[in-house]
Design a protein around this motif. Structure first.
Motif, short mmCIF file in Angstrom:
data_model
loop_
_atom_site.label_atom_id
_atom_site.label_comp_id
_atom_site.label_asym_id
_atom_site.label_seq_id
_atom_site.Cartn_x
_atom_site.Cartn_y
_atom_site.Cartn_z
N CYS A 153 4.46 -1.01 -6.32
CA CYS A 153 4.61 -0.11 -5.18
C CYS A 153 5.03 1.28 -5.61
O CYS A 153 5.09 1.58 -6.80
N CYS B 185 12.23 0.23 -7.86
CA CYS B 185 11.87 -1.13 -7.43
C CYS B 185 11.76 -2.09 -8.62
O CYS B 185 11.42 -1.69 -9.73
N CYS C 30 9.51 -4.02 -9.24
CA CYS C 30 8.15 -4.11 -9.77
C CYS C 30 7.92 -3.10 -10.88
O CYS C 30 6.92 -3.16 -11.59
N HIS D 225 4.84 -7.22 -6.78
CA HIS D 225 4.76 -7.74 -5.41
C HIS D 225 3.53 -8.63 -5.25
O HIS D 225 2.47 -8.33 -5.77
ZN LIG Z 1 7.86 -2.44 -5.83
#
Ligand SMILES: [Zn+2]
Length: 129
Positions: A48, A53, A55, A64
């Motif tokens: 993202c 984050c 990720c 994600h």
């Molecule tokens: Zn993310």
């Protein structure tokens, strides 16, 4: 008539009969197929735009997903769309039914071709005696 001749003839007759017997069960299975859809389902994992984050973790990124995508080609046109998680199981079944449809169709067409060949062979055999 030699043993070999009678053997050939018997096999020819059994072939056409066997082929004829194998077609109705295929037709029944085709009628019993439930909802279907062409294509395949794939899983996607995404990154993202949030800087902090998980990720984007440099050591152990946790992307994600999975997001489920249905891809198929129909009448020369390719399409891809996302499936909601609750749609995935039903679509898997539809895709499996479509695959089964293709298998049954191939079997039926294969038998039709084989039957034509076997019938011609028998005719030839009767004429040639
Ligand atoms: Zn993310």
């Amino acid at each position: 008539m030699t043993d070999a001749d009678s053997h050939d003839k018997t096999i020819g007759k059994i072939n056409v009969t066997q082929i004829k017997r194998r077609i109705p069960p295929l037709q029944r299975q085709l009628l019993e197929l439930g909802p279907l859809h062409p294509g395949s389902i794939s899983e996607q994992y995404n990154v993202c735009g949030n800087p902090g984050c998980r990720c984007k973790d440099p050591k152990k990124p946790h992307k994600h997903g999975p997001y489920y995508q249905l891809s198929y080609t129909w009448q020369g046109k390719s399409s891809t769309r996302f499936l909601r998680p609750e749609q995935v199981e039903e679509m898997r079944q539809k895709v499996a039914n479509y695959k089964r449809l293709r298998e049954l169709m191939n079997e039926w067409v294969g038998l039709a071709v084989e039957r034509e060949r076997a019938e011609r062979a028998e005719e030839k055999h009767h004429r040639g005696d």
